[in-house]
Every structure is written in structure tokens, then in C-alpha cells.
Design a protein around this motif. Structure first.
Motif, PDB file in Angstrom:
ATOM      1  N   VAL A  40       8.430  -7.506   2.490  1.00  0.00           N
ATOM      2  CA  VAL A  40       6.985  -6.375   1.637  1.00  0.00           C
ATOM      3  C   VAL A  40       8.642  -5.445   1.339  1.00  0.00           C
ATOM      4  N   ALA A  41       7.298  -4.452   0.272  1.00  0.00           N
ATOM      5  CA  ALA A  41       8.458  -3.548  -0.687  1.00  0.00           C
ATOM      6  C   ALA A  41       7.761  -2.311  -0.548  1.00  0.00           C
ATOM      7  N   PRO A  42       7.642  -1.044  -0.038  1.00  0.00           N
ATOM      8  CA  PRO A  42       6.740   0.143  -0.991  1.00  0.00           C
ATOM      9  C   PRO A  42       6.280  -0.704  -2.190  1.00  0.00           C
ATOM     10  N   GLY A  43       4.780  -0.528  -2.967  1.00  0.00           N
ATOM     11  CA  GLY A  43       4.127  -0.996  -4.071  1.00  0.00           C
ATOM     12  C   GLY A  43       4.178  -1.954  -4.526  1.00  0.00           C
ATOM     13  N   GLN A  44       4.273  -3.091  -3.778  1.00  0.00           N
ATOM     14  CA  GLN A  44       3.522  -4.455  -3.592  1.00  0.00           C
ATOM     15  C   GLN A  44       2.676  -4.048  -2.213  1.00  0.00           C
ATOM     16  N   ALA A  45       1.667  -4.882  -3.819  1.00  0.00           N
ATOM     17  CA  ALA A  45       0.268  -5.284  -2.933  1.00  0.00           C
ATOM     18  C   ALA A  45      -0.013  -6.513  -1.900  1.00  0.00           C
ATOM     19  N   VAL A  46      -0.639  -6.597  -1.240  1.00  0.00           N
ATOM     20  CA  VAL A  46      -0.656  -7.636  -0.216  1.00  0.00           C
ATOM     21  C   VAL A  46      -1.836  -7.394   0.550  1.00  0.00           C
ATOM     22  N   HIS A  47      -2.429  -8.795   0.534  1.00  0.00           N
ATOM     23  CA  HIS A  47      -3.781  -9.441   1.054  1.00  0.00           C
ATOM     24  C   HIS A  47      -3.693  -9.362   2.589  1.00  0.00           C
ATOM     25  N   LYS A  48      -5.044  -9.521   3.259  1.00  0.00           N
ATOM     26  CA  LYS A  48      -5.432  -9.675   4.682  1.00  0.00           C
ATOM     27  C   LYS A  48      -4.654 -10.722   4.988  1.00  0.00           C
ATOM     28  N   GLY A  49      -3.535 -11.186   6.349  1.00  0.00           N
ATOM     29  CA  GLY A  49      -3.218 -12.250   6.409  1.00  0.00           C
ATOM     30  C   GLY A  49      -1.924 -12.149   5.851  1.00  0.00           C
ATOM     31  N   ASP A  50      -1.232 -11.420   4.432  1.00  0.00           N
ATOM     32  CA  ASP A  50       0.379 -11.857   4.550  1.00  0.00           C
ATOM     33  C   ASP A  50       1.321 -11.062   5.373  1.00  0.00           C
ATOM     34  N   PRO A  51       2.636 -12.163   5.948  1.00  0.00           N
ATOM     35  CA  PRO A  51       3.095 -11.547   6.212  1.00  0.00           C
ATOM     36  C   PRO A  51       4.290 -10.807   5.804  1.00  0.00           C
ATOM     37  N   LEU A  52       3.978  -8.518   6.273  1.00  0.00           N
ATOM     38  CA  LEU A  52       5.007  -8.169   6.624  1.00  0.00           C
ATOM     39  C   LEU A  52       6.145  -7.557   7.205  1.00  0.00           C
ATOM     40  N   LEU A  53       6.376  -7.964   8.068  1.00  0.00           N
ATOM     41  CA  LEU A  53       7.624  -7.983   9.682  1.00  0.00           C
ATOM     42  C   LEU A  53       8.078  -8.789  10.150  1.00  0.00           C
ATOM     43  N   VAL A  54       9.016  -9.374  10.326  1.00  0.00           N
ATOM     44  CA  VAL A  54       9.204  -9.919  11.777  1.00  0.00           C
ATOM     45  C   VAL A  54       9.728  -9.538  12.983  1.00  0.00           C
ATOM     46  N   LEU A  55       8.966  -9.245  13.852  1.00  0.00           N
ATOM     47  CA  LEU A  55       9.425  -8.541  15.688  1.00  0.00           C
ATOM     48  C   LEU A  55      10.337  -9.392  16.280  1.00  0.00           C
ATOM     49  N   GLU A  56      10.772  -9.047  16.569  1.00  0.00           N
ATOM     50  CA  GLU A  56      11.237 -10.451  17.776  1.00  0.00           C
ATOM     51  C   GLU A  56      10.801  -9.777  19.003  1.00  0.00           C
ATOM     52  N   ALA A  57      10.694  -9.926  19.451  1.00  0.00           N
ATOM     53  CA  ALA A  57       9.929  -9.549  21.399  1.00  0.00           C
ATOM     54  C   ALA A  57      10.166 -10.957  22.314  1.00  0.00           C
ATOM     55  N   MET A  58      10.679 -11.160  22.889  1.00  0.00           N
ATOM     56  CA  MET A  58      11.036 -11.462  24.641  1.00  0.00           C
ATOM     57  C   MET A  58      11.681 -12.582  24.062  1.00  0.00           C
ATOM     58  N   LYS A  59      12.588 -12.943  23.132  1.00  0.00           N
ATOM     59  CA  LYS A  59      12.963 -13.703  22.820  1.00  0.00           C
ATOM     60  C   LYS A  59      12.614 -14.755  21.748  1.00  0.00           C
ATOM     61  N   MET A  60      11.152 -14.653  21.627  1.00  0.00           N
ATOM     62  CA  MET A  60      10.198 -15.144  20.111  1.00  0.00           C
ATOM     63  C   MET A  60       9.870 -14.244  19.150  1.00  0.00           C
ATOM     64  N   GLU A  61      10.110 -15.113  18.290  1.00  0.00           N
ATOM     65  CA  GLU A  61       9.541 -14.098  16.302  1.00  0.00           C
ATOM     66  C   GLU A  61       8.398 -13.758  16.366  1.00  0.00           C
ATOM     67  N   ASN A  62       7.490 -12.722  16.257  1.00  0.00           N
ATOM     68  CA  ASN A  62       5.959 -12.454  15.704  1.00  0.00           C
ATOM     69  C   ASN A  62       6.070 -11.942  14.940  1.00  0.00           C
ATOM     70  N   ILE A  63       5.064 -12.901  13.794  1.00  0.00           N
ATOM     71  CA  ILE A  63       4.903 -12.228  12.227  1.00  0.00           C
ATOM     72  C   ILE A  63       3.945 -10.994  12.288  1.00  0.00           C
TER      73      ILE A  63
END
Length: 167
Positions: free
Chosen positions: A114-137
Motif C-alpha cells: 500500500v501507499a500513503p493516501g490509499q483507501a483500504v478495506h478490512k482484510g486488504d493486504p498491507l505488508l508482508v512480514l517474514e518471521a521464522m522463514k514464514m511469510e505473514n500477510i
């Protein structure tokens, strides 16, 4: 007790009292589960063998994406509190006004969707965080507008660190 769904019309009641006592829709569920590490598991159930891998987990929305024998399966869970709020007609009460998204665990930011100013709805993916070799959306907890993104690509973040602020 959890209510698990994998899509429309696919709903299961899962009750677990201990690691070795699980019921599925009120019937005992016998399985043999071996943790292979790094989000991978081997499961034996009714004489059949399954290889399972956790692809992504979003603890805020209680959704997990698995690959089971190579096939992608998304599970959504509701605990007793979610079900109670739903029965009372308050299932959206927790998503009223959210000002920020915080990291649910330490990890590495591998994608910003996403980018600043972007409208999002509940459940829309924002970031992907890698933790313990797993990708968490990490998904939007409610409808809103992205005010600012407080992290950059490849940043290491700590649990509870503010990642996105909403305006």
C-alpha cells in the motif's frame, strides 16, 4: 472450541482440550502429527499421509494458509468470543476505529503493498512480514485510509512496533 471454515458451506467445529484430545464436529479425531520444523508438518490420519506447510498466518484475523500435499488451503477461525459477538450482532464491534497496525511478532518486512493516501478495506493486504522463514500477510483490521507507512522494505521490526498509521 473453534469454528473453522475453508469456504462457503465448509464449516467445522473443532474442540481441543489437550494436544492429544481433539474432536471434529463432536467426533474424536485421531491423528499423528510430527513437527518437521520451519512451519512444516507430517500428518497421519485414517491411514493416509499428508505433508502440510504453513504458508502464511494472520493472527489478527485468525486466518492461516496451508499447503497440504501441494494444494493451497485457507482456514479462517472463530473462537467462542467471536461467535458470541456474532450472535449479539456485534461482530464488527472490534473493527470500529483503528489508528495503527502494529507488528504481531518480530520479523523482516519483505513487501509493502500500500501507499500513503490509499483507501483500504478490512482484510486488504498491507505488508508482508517474514518471521521464522514464514511469510505473514498483515491485513487491514478495518476500512480506512493509509496515513503513513512507518517502515521501509527490508526493515527488521520488533513485536508491537507501529508499521502503518491510518488517517
Amino acid at each position: 472450541m473453534l469454528q473453522i471454515s475453508t469456504g462457503p458451506g465448509q464449516l467445522w467445529e473443532v474442540d481441543y482440550r489437550a494436544a492429544d484430545t481433539v474432536t471434529l464436529n463432536g467426533e474424536p479425531f485421531a491423528w499423528d502429527l510430527v513437527d518437521l520444523g520451519e512451519g512444516r508438518f507430517h500428518v497421519l490420519h485414517e491411514g493416509r499421509s499428508y505433508n502440510a506447510e504453513v504458508v502464511a498466518a494472520d493472527f489478527a484475523t485468525k486466518s492461516i494458509v496451508f499447503k497440504i500435499n501441494g494444494q493451497r488451503v485457507e482456514l479462517n477461525a472463530k473462537d467462542r468470543f467471536d461467535l458470541l459477538l456474532e450472535r449479539l450482532g456485534m461482530s464488527d464491534a472490534t473493527a470500529a476505529k483503528v489508528n495503527e497496525l502494529k507488528a504481531p511478532m518480530p520479523g523482516l518486512i519483505v513487501d509493502i503493498r500500500v501507499a500513503p493516501g490509499q483507501a483500504v478495506h478490512k482484510g486488504d493486504p498491507l505488508l508482508v512480514l517474514e518471521a521464522m522463514k514464514m511469510e505473514n500477510i498483515l491485513k487491514a483490521p478495518a476500512d480506512g485510509t493509509v496515513g503513513s507507512i512507518k517502515v521501509n522494505l527490508r526493515d527488521n521490526v520488533q513485536k508491537g512496533q507501529v508499521l502503518v498509521q491510518f488517517s
